[in-house]
Design an enzyme around this catalytic site. Structure first.
Site, short mmCIF file in Angstrom:
data_model
loop_
_atom_site.label_atom_id
_atom_site.label_comp_id
_atom_site.label_asym_id
_atom_site.label_seq_id
_atom_site.Cartn_x
_atom_site.Cartn_y
_atom_site.Cartn_z
N LEU A 1 13.85 61.36 29.76
CA LEU A 1 12.71 60.45 29.75
C LEU A 1 13.02 59.12 30.43
O LEU A 1 12.11 58.36 30.77
CB LEU A 1 12.22 60.22 28.32
CG LEU A 1 11.54 61.43 27.66
CD1 LEU A 1 11.23 61.14 26.21
CD2 LEU A 1 10.27 61.81 28.42
N GLU B 1 36.06 65.20 6.83
CA GLU B 1 36.07 64.92 8.27
C GLU B 1 34.77 65.35 8.92
O GLU B 1 34.19 64.61 9.74
CB GLU B 1 37.26 65.62 8.93
CG GLU B 1 37.37 65.35 10.41
CD GLU B 1 38.61 65.98 11.04
OE1 GLU B 1 38.80 65.82 12.26
OE2 GLU B 1 39.39 66.64 10.30
N ALA C 1 46.93 74.96 21.12
CA ALA C 1 46.38 75.19 19.78
C ALA C 1 45.39 74.07 19.46
O ALA C 1 45.79 72.95 19.16
CB ALA C 1 47.50 75.22 18.74
N PRO D 1 35.99 69.13 4.92
CA PRO D 1 34.62 68.71 4.60
C PRO D 1 34.41 67.20 4.76
O PRO D 1 33.36 66.78 5.26
CB PRO D 1 34.45 69.16 3.15
CG PRO D 1 35.34 70.36 3.03
CD PRO D 1 36.54 70.01 3.86
N GLU E 1 31.64 76.88 17.61
CA GLU E 1 31.80 78.33 17.50
C GLU E 1 32.58 78.71 16.25
O GLU E 1 32.28 79.70 15.57
CB GLU E 1 32.48 78.88 18.75
CG GLU E 1 31.63 78.85 20.01
CD GLU E 1 31.41 77.44 20.55
OE1 GLU E 1 30.37 77.21 21.20
OE2 GLU E 1 32.28 76.56 20.33
#
Length: 387
Positions: free
Chosen positions: A347, A252, A137, A250, A377
């Protein structure tokens, strides 16, 4: 390092004189105390134990927790300054997770819990960790299997947790559990705080061998009939754990967004310095059009990220950072971070693949940003549900 200052200067609206003074103090501490120790922290998979009280004395821990509980008495901008200075110096230190634990206590703890735990966390005498993810989980926290059974004045905890930042040093672990195994989905979940010193049945696993973030302490935790006082339940009632976790996300995710922008800005800065000095075919890399174009894109993305981040910080300070906007910040800014760092590594050529170069370590460290605190996702799902 702070925002990019090349060309027309940009100043975050939230930066005030007290943040500038605080930034100078944090920067001096990080450069003098943490930077010289990074190689050892990388080898030993985590910071030295004494780094925590040192950070506490310097004011790096809990800068946005009220002074009455031992914190710095500031707001999220002070936490942002700490995170920016750590990332700007290439330092890995788990004070972000430590601060998240403190905000769970501030939001849901009783007065006695706050006064007992928060001052010790602010001093660095007590290191905080969050035990939520499990082997089966991760982003789907509704699927946790760790249980807590009420027996008299105690909870008996059984289960295991994966990917726990600060796990080896943690003296205080906020554990997500199921108190009602018959309840479907997110119902029956709770948050219980465990003080780990001398805790029977509590066990730390070996440090995890990660792709990056080698200087940050991460390990699994195991709970075998671990007994903690029933009074350690956050919020005073069972069944509210999932809602409590959602409410704190929010904060975190905004912290992760700060890390993303600070890393992108640092990547642009160190790569610009590199291409000005590195020669190829008789001229500096910066003289090649492709180099300039790639860095132009990177700098532009980093600046867009900074402005969006500042917008989100402003909303958070006003109490208006909603779940969807926080998900947007986590999604776009961590994707941006990985794009920018990857281009900057390219680069550097072959040297970009050498771990002695900061850009190589940044590239490896950045990848997890798109995974933890809810995978990107899942962020798309959250945004999609709002359409």
């Amino acid at each position: 390092m702070g925002p990019l200052t090349m060309g027309a200067p940009y100043q975050s609206a939230w930066m005030r004189e007290d943040q500038r003074i605080f930034r100078d103090s944090v920067r001096r501490f990080v450069e003098n105390e943490f930077v010289p120790r990074q190689a050892r922290w990388q080898r030993q998979n985590g910071p030295d134990p004494e780094a925590w009280p040192a950070a506490g004395r310097a004011g790096l821990l809990l800068p946005d927790i009220p002074a009455e509980y031992g914190g710095g008495g500031g707001d999220f901008t002070h936490q942002a300054v700490v995170r920016e200075e750590l990332l700007g110096a290439g330092v890995q230190f788990g004070c972000g997770v430590h601060g998240i634990v403190a905000h769970y206590l501030l939001a849901y703890g009783s007065e006695a819990q706050k006064r007992h735990w928060l001052p010790a966390m602010a001093r660095g005498d007590l290191v905080g960790a969050i035990a939520m993810s499990e082997p089966a989980a991760g982003s789907d926290l509704q699927g946790i299997a760790t249980t807590a059974r009420r027996v008299g004045d105690e909870y008996v905890i059984n289960g295991s947790k994966a990917f726990v930042t600060n796990g080896r040093h943690a003296g205080l672990v906020c554990v997500a559990v199921k108190t009602d195994t018959a309840a479907p989905g997110s119902r029956g979940m709770a948050l219980i705080v465990a003080e780990t010193t001398g805790l029977t049945g509590y066990r730390r696993g070996r440090p995890l061998e990660k792709i990056g973030m080698h200087g940050q302490d991460t390990c699994p935790l195991y709970f075998d009939d671990v007994r903690v006082p029933a009074a350690n339940l956050l919020g005073g009632e069972e069944g509210h754990g999932f809602a409590q976790m959602l409410a704190q996300l929010p904060y975190e995710r905004l912290g992760i967004a700060v890390d993303a922008v600070a890393t992108a800005e640092r990547a642009v800065a160190i790569t610009t310095h590199y291409v000005l000095e590195r020669m190829a075919f008789g001229k500096a890399l910066i003289e090649f059009q492709n180099t300039r174009f790639e860095l132009a894109e990177c700098r532009t993305e980093a600046m867009i990220g900074r402005v969006f981040l500042d917008y989100c910080i402003g909303r958070f300070l006003a109490g208006r950072l909603d779940d969807v906007t926080a998900a947007m910040a986590k999604l776009w800014l961590t994707d941006c971070q990985c794009r920018v760092v990857d281009k900057c590594l390219q680069l550097h050529g072959g040297y970009g693949y050498m771990t002695e170069y900061p850009i190589a370590r940044m590239w490896a460290d950045s990848r997890v940003q798109r995974i933890y605190a809810g995978s990107n996702e899942i962020m798309k799902e959250i945004i999609g549900w709002s359409l």
